[in-house]
Design a protein around this motif. Structure first.
Motif, short mmCIF file in Angstrom:
data_model
loop_
_atom_site.label_atom_id
_atom_site.label_comp_id
_atom_site.label_asym_id
_atom_site.label_seq_id
_atom_site.Cartn_x
_atom_site.Cartn_y
_atom_site.Cartn_z
N ALA A 1 0.84 -1.20 0.00
CA ALA A 1 0.00 0.00 0.00
C ALA A 1 0.87 1.24 0.00
CB ALA A 1 -0.92 0.01 1.22
N LEU A 2 0.45 2.23 -0.76
CA LEU A 2 1.07 3.55 -0.71
C LEU A 2 0.38 4.35 0.39
CD1 LEU A 2 1.30 4.28 -4.55
CD2 LEU A 2 3.11 3.45 -3.03
N VAL A 3 1.16 4.80 1.36
CA VAL A 3 0.58 5.46 2.54
C VAL A 3 1.40 6.69 2.90
CG1 VAL A 3 -0.39 3.31 3.47
CG2 VAL A 3 1.92 4.02 4.13
N PRO A 4 0.81 7.65 3.59
CA PRO A 4 1.56 8.83 4.06
C PRO A 4 2.62 8.44 5.08
CG PRO A 4 -0.82 9.22 4.13
CD PRO A 4 -0.63 7.75 3.90
N ASP A 5 3.61 9.31 5.22
CA ASP A 5 4.68 9.09 6.18
C ASP A 5 4.14 8.91 7.60
OD1 ASP A 5 6.95 8.94 4.69
OD2 ASP A 5 7.57 11.01 4.98
N SER A 6 3.11 9.68 7.96
CA SER A 6 2.59 9.60 9.33
C SER A 6 2.03 8.21 9.61
CB SER A 6 1.51 10.66 9.56
OG SER A 6 0.47 10.54 8.58
N THR A 7 1.46 7.57 8.61
CA THR A 7 0.97 6.19 8.79
C THR A 7 2.14 5.22 8.89
OG1 THR A 7 -1.06 6.70 7.58
CG2 THR A 7 -0.46 4.37 7.79
N GLY A 8 3.14 5.43 8.04
CA GLY A 8 4.31 4.56 8.07
C GLY A 8 5.12 4.69 9.34
N ALA A 9 5.01 5.85 10.01
CA ALA A 9 5.78 6.06 11.24
C ALA A 9 5.23 5.27 12.42
CB ALA A 9 5.81 7.55 11.58
N LEU A 10 4.02 4.72 12.28
CA LEU A 10 3.45 3.90 13.35
C LEU A 10 4.11 2.52 13.31
CD1 LEU A 10 -0.30 4.90 12.80
CD2 LEU A 10 1.32 5.87 14.45
N LYS A 11 5.03 2.30 14.20
CA LYS A 11 5.86 1.10 14.16
C LYS A 11 5.03 -0.16 14.42
CE LYS A 11 9.59 3.53 13.51
NZ LYS A 11 10.27 3.56 12.21
N ARG A 12 5.13 -1.12 13.50
CA ARG A 12 4.48 -2.41 13.68
C ARG A 12 5.44 -3.49 13.22
NH1 ARG A 12 -1.79 -2.59 11.89
NH2 ARG A 12 -1.17 -4.79 11.99
N PRO A 13 5.60 -4.54 14.00
CA PRO A 13 6.56 -5.58 13.61
C PRO A 13 6.14 -6.37 12.38
CG PRO A 13 5.29 -6.28 15.53
CD PRO A 13 4.95 -4.84 15.28
N ASP A 14 4.85 -6.31 12.02
CA ASP A 14 4.38 -7.09 10.88
C ASP A 14 4.33 -6.28 9.59
OD1 ASP A 14 2.40 -5.48 11.83
OD2 ASP A 14 0.88 -7.05 12.06
N ILE A 15 4.86 -5.05 9.63
CA ILE A 15 4.86 -4.18 8.45
C ILE A 15 6.24 -3.53 8.31
CG2 ILE A 15 3.96 -2.02 7.47
CD1 ILE A 15 1.28 -2.69 8.58
N ALA A 16 6.72 -3.46 7.08
CA ALA A 16 7.95 -2.73 6.77
C ALA A 16 7.56 -1.50 5.96
CB ALA A 16 8.91 -3.61 5.97
N TYR A 17 8.03 -0.34 6.39
CA TYR A 17 7.71 0.90 5.67
C TYR A 17 8.99 1.46 5.07
CZ TYR A 17 6.25 5.66 4.69
OH TYR A 17 5.98 6.85 4.06
N ARG A 18 8.93 1.78 3.78
CA ARG A 18 10.09 2.32 3.09
C ARG A 18 9.68 3.56 2.30
NH1 ARG A 18 11.67 -0.59 6.23
NH2 ARG A 18 13.04 -2.40 6.06
N PRO A 19 10.54 4.57 2.27
CA PRO A 19 10.24 5.75 1.46
C PRO A 19 10.33 5.43 -0.03
CG PRO A 19 12.45 5.90 2.40
CD PRO A 19 11.81 4.69 3.01
N LEU A 20 9.69 6.27 -0.82
CA LEU A 20 9.77 6.11 -2.27
C LEU A 20 10.96 6.89 -2.80
CD1 LEU A 20 6.00 6.45 -3.30
CD2 LEU A 20 7.40 4.37 -3.34
N ALA A 21 11.69 6.29 -3.73
CA ALA A 21 12.83 6.94 -4.35
C ALA A 21 12.38 7.65 -5.63
CB ALA A 21 13.91 5.90 -4.68
N GLY A 22 13.15 8.72 -5.97
CA GLY A 22 12.87 9.40 -7.22
C GLY A 22 11.57 10.18 -7.18
N PRO A 23 11.03 10.55 -8.33
CA PRO A 23 9.75 11.26 -8.36
C PRO A 23 8.67 10.44 -7.66
CG PRO A 23 10.79 11.27 -10.53
CD PRO A 23 11.57 10.30 -9.68
N ALA A 24 8.00 11.07 -6.72
CA ALA A 24 7.01 10.34 -5.92
C ALA A 24 5.82 11.24 -5.61
CB ALA A 24 7.65 9.85 -4.61
N PRO A 25 4.65 10.67 -5.43
CA PRO A 25 3.49 11.47 -5.04
C PRO A 25 3.67 12.02 -3.63
CG PRO A 25 2.98 9.13 -4.89
CD PRO A 25 4.33 9.24 -5.54
#
Length: 300
Positions: A239-263
């Motif tokens: 899923a593409l999600v905002p940074d604030s959602t990705g900042a919610l640490k969960r052991p069952d999810i890996a959040y990575r920033p998008l490289a290059g041109p990104a929404p």
């Protein structure tokens, strides 16, 4: 009968002296005496016994004094309340928002606003972005916070704060080893998404995928962002999600920033014009705390 009649009478009753009451009110004695006589004539009964040396209340005057004081107190209270509401220090502030918005700085702003304006009741209304314009038009809300404002020239929009977009992956996903992921690298992945018909933001993320050269294969659409990350954790897709959602640490999810041109997932505030004093005070706090919320004009 006017309020000045009541104020003049109370001043005389408190002083039991026309001279003292005139000094207290800052008026001359003859007009004050005439105002009291006019009041008694309108009521059809004397309120004061007068002699050359003293002033005393009649039984009617004693009863009228109690009511007059009560009326003046209510008028003063109503005046103070009106001034507080007019200055935005009292009243209510109804805010429409999606659940994911609270993961950003809005929660802190609401706390600070409550400390600065304790007389204002803040009420939050969680609703899909598509419902927010109607809620503003029908006065159910005063402010709306969403990521992609609608095309509505009758509403005003300000950019509240910026936010980037990243990708949420199931823990152990092959791309989770990377520090950043290009959008095109997700072309073969199944996607879970907010429901496109309810979310202009979700539609903008789909369009970003199209610009990156692929049509996202959306296998599931949901209404709430919390459901979105739960589906990612269950392994149904990315899923593409905002940074604030990705900042919610969960052991069952890996959040990575998008490289290059990104929404982007910039948050905007939407409101009716002209804004009320309470709304203006909240926007003023937002400008002060975040250095944002400069007017951009009509929603478009």
């Amino acid at each position: 009968m006017e309020l000045r009649h009541l104020r003049y009478f109370v001043a005389v009753a408190d002083s039991l002296s026309f001279t003292g009451a005139a000094e207290r009110l800052g008026v001359s004695q003859p007009p004050l005496s005439q105002q009291i006589r006019d009041l008694e004539a309108e009521l059809g009964t004397p309120l004061l016994w007068r002699t050359s040396r003293s002033v005393a209340l009649t039984p009617a005057g004693t009863a009228f004094l109690t009511r007059a004081r009560s009326i003046l107190a209510e008028v003063d209270e109503a005046s103070a309340e009106a001034r507080a509401i007019g200055a935005g220090r009292s009243g209510t502030l109804d805010i429409g928002l999606t659940g994911s918005i609270l993961a950003g700085p809005l929660g802190r702003l609401i706390r600070l606003f409550g400390e600065r304006y304790p007389g204002v009741l803040v009420r939050l209304h969680e609703m899909p972005p598509g419902e927010q314009p109607a809620a503003l038009h029908t006065h159910r809300t005063d402010l709306g916070f969403l990521r992609c404002p609608p095309e509505d020239p009758s509403l005003r929009v300000v950019r509240a704060w910026p936010e980037a977009v990243g990708v949420a992956l199931p823990a152990g996903h092959r791309l989770a080893e990377r520090t950043a992921i290009a959008l095109g690298d997700l072309s073969d992945e199944p996607f879970v998404s907010l429901r496109l018909r309810d979310s202009r933001f979700a539609a903008s993320l789909r369009d970003a995928c199209l610009s990156a050269g692929f049509v996202p294969r959306i296998v599931q659409q949901v209404v709430e962002s919390a459901s979105l990350v739960n589906l990612v954790a269950a392994g149904l897709g990315v899923a593409l999600v905002p940074d604030s959602t990705g900042a919610l640490k969960r052991p069952d999810i890996a959040y990575r920033p998008l490289a290059g041109p990104a929404p982007v997932a910039d948050v905007c505030a939407l409101y009716r014009a002209p804004a009320g004093a309470v709304t203006e005070n909240f926007l003023g706090l937002l400008r002060t705390e975040l250095g944002r919320a400069e007017p951009e004009g009509a929603a478009s």
